[in-house]
Design a protein around this motif. Structure first.
Motif, PDB file in Angstrom:
ATOM      1  N   UNK A  20       0.820  -1.481   0.637  1.00 36.54           N
ATOM      2  CA  UNK A  20       0.079  -0.093   0.219  1.00 36.54           C
ATOM      3  C   UNK A  20       1.267   1.191  -0.248  1.00 36.54           C
ATOM      4  N   UNK A  21       1.743   0.958   0.643  1.00 38.67           N
ATOM      5  CA  UNK A  21       2.801   1.954   0.732  1.00 38.67           C
ATOM      6  C   UNK A  21       3.751   2.441  -0.487  1.00 38.67           C
ATOM      7  N   UNK A  22       4.128   1.599  -1.193  1.00 40.55           N
ATOM      8  CA  UNK A  22       4.748   1.667  -2.295  1.00 40.55           C
ATOM      9  C   UNK A  22       3.653   2.682  -3.597  1.00 40.55           C
ATOM     10  N   UNK A  23       2.034   1.477  -3.422  1.00 43.87           N
ATOM     11  CA  UNK A  23       1.519   2.108  -4.544  1.00 43.87           C
ATOM     12  C   UNK A  23       1.163   3.609  -3.888  1.00 43.87           C
ATOM     13  N   UNK A  24       0.590   3.845  -3.187  1.00 40.11           N
ATOM     14  CA  UNK A  24       0.373   5.370  -2.515  1.00 40.11           C
ATOM     15  C   UNK A  24       1.336   6.471  -3.431  1.00 40.11           C
ATOM     16  N   UNK A  25       3.292   5.811  -2.580  1.00 42.18           N
ATOM     17  CA  UNK A  25       4.276   6.554  -3.148  1.00 42.18           C
ATOM     18  C   UNK A  25       4.455   6.983  -4.773  1.00 42.18           C
ATOM     19  N   UNK A  26       4.277   5.749  -5.660  1.00 42.73           N
ATOM     20  CA  UNK A  26       4.278   6.099  -7.217  1.00 42.73           C
ATOM     21  C   UNK A  26       3.447   6.585  -7.717  1.00 42.73           C
ATOM     22  N   UNK A  39       6.836  12.274   4.070  1.00 45.05           N
ATOM     23  CA  UNK A  39       6.548  10.301   4.699  1.00 45.05           C
ATOM     24  C   UNK A  39       5.089  10.638   5.054  1.00 45.05           C
ATOM     25  N   UNK A  40       5.021  11.990   6.705  1.00 46.35           N
ATOM     26  CA  UNK A  40       3.660  12.220   7.051  1.00 46.35           C
ATOM     27  C   UNK A  40       2.727  11.926   6.064  1.00 46.35           C
ATOM     28  N   UNK A  41       2.385  12.673   4.475  1.00 44.98           N
ATOM     29  CA  UNK A  41       1.819  12.684   4.060  1.00 44.98           C
ATOM     30  C   UNK A  41       1.600  10.556   3.386  1.00 44.98           C
ATOM     31  N   UNK A  42       2.063  10.388   2.808  1.00 44.70           N
ATOM     32  CA  UNK A  42       2.227   9.402   2.362  1.00 44.70           C
ATOM     33  C   UNK A  42       1.715   7.557   3.004  1.00 44.70           C
ATOM     34  N   UNK A  43       1.881   8.169   4.806  1.00 46.02           N
ATOM     35  CA  UNK A  43       1.387   7.292   5.443  1.00 46.02           C
ATOM     36  C   UNK A  43       0.132   7.537   6.026  1.00 46.02           C
ATOM     37  N   UNK A  44      -0.478   8.503   5.977  1.00 45.70           N
ATOM     38  CA  UNK A  44      -1.702   8.867   6.264  1.00 45.70           C
ATOM     39  C   UNK A  44      -2.784   8.979   4.822  1.00 45.70           C
ATOM     40  N   UNK A  45      -1.819   8.627   3.601  1.00 40.91           N
ATOM     41  CA  UNK A  45      -2.582   8.436   3.031  1.00 40.91           C
ATOM     42  C   UNK A  45      -3.220   6.982   2.841  1.00 40.91           C
ATOM     43  N   UNK A  46      -2.388   6.059   3.846  1.00 41.73           N
ATOM     44  CA  UNK A  46      -2.697   4.667   3.688  1.00 41.73           C
ATOM     45  C   UNK A  46      -2.678   4.017   5.004  1.00 41.73           C
ATOM     46  N   UNK A  47      -3.732   5.144   5.946  1.00 41.69           N
ATOM     47  CA  UNK A  47      -4.123   5.267   7.080  1.00 41.69           C
ATOM     48  C   UNK A  47      -3.077   4.813   8.145  1.00 41.69           C
ATOM     49  N   UNK A  49       1.158   4.987  10.738  1.00 40.92           N
ATOM     50  CA  UNK A  49       1.466   6.347  11.420  1.00 40.92           C
ATOM     51  C   UNK A  49       2.737   6.021  10.830  1.00 40.92           C
ATOM     52  N   UNK A  50       3.274   7.033  11.101  1.00 40.57           N
ATOM     53  CA  UNK A  50       4.603   7.659  10.009  1.00 40.57           C
ATOM     54  C   UNK A  50       6.178   6.531  11.231  1.00 40.57           C
ATOM     55  N   UNK A  51       5.686   5.819  12.123  1.00 42.60           N
ATOM     56  CA  UNK A  51       6.450   4.973  12.633  1.00 42.60           C
ATOM     57  C   UNK A  51       6.890   3.764  11.919  1.00 42.60           C
ATOM     58  N   UNK A  52       5.115   3.083  11.514  1.00 41.76           N
ATOM     59  CA  UNK A  52       5.076   2.093  11.086  1.00 41.76           C
ATOM     60  C   UNK A  52       6.295   2.486   9.692  1.00 41.76           C
ATOM     61  N   UNK A  53       6.220   3.089   9.109  1.00 38.14           N
ATOM     62  CA  UNK A  53       6.853   3.344   7.550  1.00 38.14           C
ATOM     63  C   UNK A  53       8.466   2.583   7.528  1.00 38.14           C
ATOM     64  N   UNK A  54       8.650   3.051   8.372  1.00 37.19           N
ATOM     65  CA  UNK A  54      10.479   2.112   8.348  1.00 37.19           C
ATOM     66  C   UNK A  54      10.683   0.932   8.917  1.00 37.19           C
ATOM     67  N   UNK A  55       9.109   0.144   9.539  1.00 34.78           N
ATOM     68  CA  UNK A  55       9.203  -0.834   9.782  1.00 34.78           C
ATOM     69  C   UNK A  55       8.831  -1.410   7.677  1.00 34.78           C
ATOM     70  N   UNK A  56       8.966  -0.653   7.041  1.00 38.98           N
ATOM     71  CA  UNK A  56       8.880  -1.412   5.667  1.00 38.98           C
ATOM     72  C   UNK A  56      10.213  -0.731   4.673  1.00 38.98           C
ATOM     73  N   UNK A  57      10.702   0.561   5.004  1.00 36.09           N
ATOM     74  CA  UNK A  57      11.718   1.399   4.353  1.00 36.09           C
ATOM     75  C   UNK A  57      12.402   2.117   5.002  1.00 36.09           C
ATOM     76  N   UNK A  58      13.662   1.928   5.358  1.00 40.98           N
ATOM     77  CA  UNK A  58      14.576   3.041   5.774  1.00 40.98           C
ATOM     78  C   UNK A  58      14.005   3.848   5.805  1.00 40.98           C
ATOM     79  N   UNK A  59      13.984   4.874   4.177  1.00 36.73           N
ATOM     80  CA  UNK A  59      13.896   6.539   4.583  1.00 36.73           C
ATOM     81  C   UNK A  59      12.393   6.487   3.146  1.00 36.73           C
ATOM     82  N   UNK A  60      12.830   7.176   2.768  1.00 37.22           N
ATOM     83  CA  UNK A  60      11.921   7.544   1.955  1.00 37.22           C
ATOM     84  C   UNK A  60      12.739   7.749   0.098  1.00 37.22           C
TER      85      UNK A  60
END
Length: 84
Positions: A20-26, A39-47, A49-60
């Motif tokens: 979901x993060x990948x597709x939303x980023x595309x 990253x905040x906007x990206x995370x909000x777009x898929x519902x 938390x920002x901290x969850x982003x870093x479980x999947x990607x080290x950085x934008x």
């Protein structure tokens, strides 16, 4: 169906948060540009938390690298026949 609707459907049908993060980023990068999306906007777009982003990607930047790698791989799979 416009691009936003197509991506919303793809994101809703995604099996994992990472997908979901990948597709939303595309989508967001293509509409707003890489530098205009945080990253905040990206995370909000898929519902998530920002901290969850870093479980999947080290950085934008690493997320962008994975997008480029995906499209590069897809590009290499395209095979055309002599007639094409």
């Amino acid at each position: 169906m416009n691009k936003q609707e197509v991506f919303k459907r793809l994101i809703d049908e995604a099996e994992s948060t990472q997908e979901r993060l990948f597709l939303s980023a595309v989508y967001l990068f293509s509409v707003k540009g890489y530098n205009a999306v945080g990253i905040r906007e990206l995370c909000r777009s898929v519902g998530v938390k920002e901290s969850s982003f870093y479980n999947h990607y080290r950085s934008k930047e690493k997320l962008l690298d994975s997008i480029f790698a995906y499209f590069s791989e897809c590009n290499q799979r395209v095979v055309m026949t002599e007639q094409e």
